[in-house]
Design an enzyme around this catalytic site. Structure first.
Site, PDB file in Angstrom:
ATOM      1  N   ASP A 158       0.795  -1.235   0.000  1.00 14.48           N
ATOM      2  CA  ASP A 158       0.000   0.000   0.000  1.00 14.48           C
ATOM      3  C   ASP A 158       0.825   1.282   0.000  1.00 14.48           C
ATOM      4  O   ASP A 158       0.238   2.360   0.041  1.00 14.48           O
ATOM      5  CB  ASP A 158      -0.919   0.074   1.234  1.00 14.48           C
ATOM      6  CG  ASP A 158      -2.188  -0.726   1.057  1.00 14.48           C
ATOM      7  OD1 ASP A 158      -2.411  -1.236  -0.037  1.00 14.48           O
ATOM      8  OD2 ASP A 158      -2.950  -0.819   2.029  1.00 14.48           O
ATOM      9  N   CYS A 215     -18.615 -10.107 -12.362  1.00 17.63           N
ATOM     10  CA  CYS A 215     -19.660  -9.356 -11.659  1.00 17.63           C
ATOM     11  C   CYS A 215     -21.000  -9.435 -12.393  1.00 17.63           C
ATOM     12  O   CYS A 215     -22.059  -9.300 -11.771  1.00 17.63           O
ATOM     13  CB  CYS A 215     -19.255  -7.889 -11.511  1.00 17.63           C
ATOM     14  SG  CYS A 215     -18.035  -7.595 -10.214  1.00 17.63           S
ATOM     15  N   CYS A 218     -24.859  -7.766 -11.712  1.00 11.06           N
ATOM     16  CA  CYS A 218     -25.083  -7.473 -10.283  1.00 11.06           C
ATOM     17  C   CYS A 218     -24.628  -6.054  -9.946  1.00 11.06           C
ATOM     18  O   CYS A 218     -23.556  -5.606 -10.353  1.00 11.06           O
ATOM     19  CB  CYS A 218     -24.317  -8.483  -9.430  1.00 11.06           C
ATOM     20  SG  CYS A 218     -24.450  -8.199  -7.648  1.00 11.06           S
ATOM     21  N   CYS A 241     -16.579   8.053   0.523  1.00  7.17           N
ATOM     22  CA  CYS A 241     -16.520   6.692   1.072  1.00  7.17           C
ATOM     23  C   CYS A 241     -16.395   6.738   2.593  1.00  7.17           C
ATOM     24  O   CYS A 241     -15.580   7.490   3.147  1.00  7.17           O
ATOM     25  CB  CYS A 241     -15.324   5.963   0.462  1.00  7.17           C
ATOM     26  SG  CYS A 241     -15.050   4.314   1.153  1.00  7.17           S
ATOM     27  N   CYS A 268     -15.254   0.651   6.611  1.00  7.19           N
ATOM     28  CA  CYS A 268     -16.585   0.194   6.200  1.00  7.19           C
ATOM     29  C   CYS A 268     -16.438  -1.077   5.363  1.00  7.19           C
ATOM     30  O   CYS A 268     -15.558  -1.150   4.499  1.00  7.19           O
ATOM     31  CB  CYS A 268     -17.280   1.288   5.395  1.00  7.19           C
ATOM     32  SG  CYS A 268     -18.955   0.853   4.865  1.00  7.19           S
ATOM     33  N   CYS A 271     -19.881  -2.723   1.155  1.00  6.48           N
ATOM     34  CA  CYS A 271     -19.864  -3.125  -0.259  1.00  6.48           C
ATOM     35  C   CYS A 271     -19.274  -4.512  -0.453  1.00  6.48           C
ATOM     36  O   CYS A 271     -19.533  -5.168  -1.467  1.00  6.48           O
ATOM     37  CB  CYS A 271     -19.118  -2.096  -1.109  1.00  6.48           C
ATOM     38  SG  CYS A 271     -17.357  -1.996  -0.797  1.00  6.48           S
TER      39      CYS A 271
END
Length: 371
Positions: A158, A215, A218, A241, A268, A271
């Site tokens: 990261d 995906c 969806c 976000c 969070c 999703c």
């Protein structure tokens, strides 16, 4: 030059080091159509303000070109990227499962801990950066041994000027889902990525097949995002976000977003929790990041009652340490306001009368919300 046998060897060494998935992708040639497309898309995302206040994403060279747009700007010698992934899924509830209104939510990746080395036997916080980097270093050392010290390498978790998810897709590790997470058909999206940038060139027969996008039609992640941060499939406005708001954003938050943040205290998972591919995602067999159950649906009162030393004792070495206690308290005040529970009013009134202007503002909003 890396041949197919070398690719297989590298993937085996990555798995031996403790990674669940690994793949290799070629770095697009400088000024090639693929490099230009990636560069343009990232520049447009930055120009639209969707990176919020994450200034590290906006770093540029002397010519004003974004360093993360084309890997050759930071590392001209880069030829291939080894992408490794660790499954951090835990056998615990999801953020969308029923929970007490007095509980908050900490993102799944931040639950991790490690046994204390002292006599207290308390579980200490652990940060995935510090867990994954030694594993990457182990693979890097074997690369040097096999291909020679002249092989240039850099390891990142990261922190490097590289768009990891694009390389993960090209390496076959997974596709980029509509929630912008890397999704693997077998492992789901509970994946933490680490990369080794190398000067080793991939032979044609060693190229990976990019992961197929599964995906389909969806849109559950897009529909479920409370703040509409997923502005289109695979396009996130990070400034909206909840993970950004609770972790990266300093100071006051946009009051229009506060009611939409629910009881999220740090990060969070919504999703990912609604993603059908995570219904069958396996729990990590040998978890590199074991969950501390106390951090699953933690009581807001418990978190709010932590003084500085207690907060440090619980979260030193964890992702929450980087966010710091003051910002976490701001998030707790917002979560209390969204709880509907009047029992939090005395605590909120105390904060509203305090010296911390940002916390006082959040607490005052929460009091109005509860009233």
């Amino acid at each position: 030059m890396l041949m197919r046998a070398d690719r297989d060897w590298i993937q085996a060494r990555a798995q031996a080091a403790g990674f669940d998935l690994a793949g290799i992708a070629a770095v697009p040639a400088e000024s090639s159509p693929e490099a230009d497309t990636n560069d343009r898309r990232f520049a447009e995302w930055i120009a639209a303000g969707r990176a919020g206040e994450m200034e590290y994403l906006k770093r540029a060279n002397e010519a004003g070109e974004l360093l993360r747009g084309d890997l050759h700007r930071a590392m001209p010698w880069a030829q291939s990227v080894i992408v490794c992934a660790v499954n951090y899924n835990a056998e615990e509830p999801r953020s969308i499962d029923p929970a007490p209104a007095t509980a908050g939510w900490i993102a799944r990746y931040a639950w991790s801990g490690r046994e204390s080395a002292d006599a207290s036997h308390e579980a200490k916080g652990s940060d995935y950066h510090e867990v994954l980097l030694p594993k990457l270093r182990a693979v890097e050392a074997e690369l040097k041994q096999r291909f020679g010290e002249s092989c240039e390498t850099r390891c990142y978790v990261d922190t490097g000027p590289i768009l990891e998810r694009g390389y993960a897709e090209r390496a076959g590790v997974g596709w980029i889902g509509k929630n912008t997470c890397v999704i693997n058909q077998q492992q789901g999206s509970w994946l933490l990525l680490g990369v080794i940038v190398t000067s080793l060139q991939l032979a044609t027969d060693a190229w990976a097949v990019p992961a197929a996008d599964r995906c389909g039609s969806c849109t559950r992640c897009i529909d479920a995002c409370p703040t509409d941060a997923l502005v289109a499939p695979r396009q996130m406005d990070a400034s909206r976000c909840i993970a950004y708001l609770t972790i990266e954003k300093k100071g006051s938050l946009d009051e229009d977003l506060l009611p939409l943040m629910g009881r999220q205290v740090f990060g969070c998972d919504i999703c990912q929790d609604v993603c059908p591919w995570n219904r069958r995602a396996p729990v990590a067999a040998s978890p590199a990041l074991p969950a501390r159950r106390e951090l699953v649906n933690p009581a807001l009162e418990w978190l709010a009652g932590m003084d500085g030393p207690t907060f440090n004792r619980w979260f030193r070495g964890s992702p929450l340490e980087r966010t710091r206690r003051k910002r976490v308290l701001r998030n707790i005040a917002i979560a209390m306001g969204n709880s509907g529970e009047h029992e939090f009013l005395p605590q909120l009134e105390s904060w509203a009368a305090g010296d911390d202007a940002v916390l006082a503002e959040a607490a005052a909003w929460a009091i109005r919300r509860l009233s």
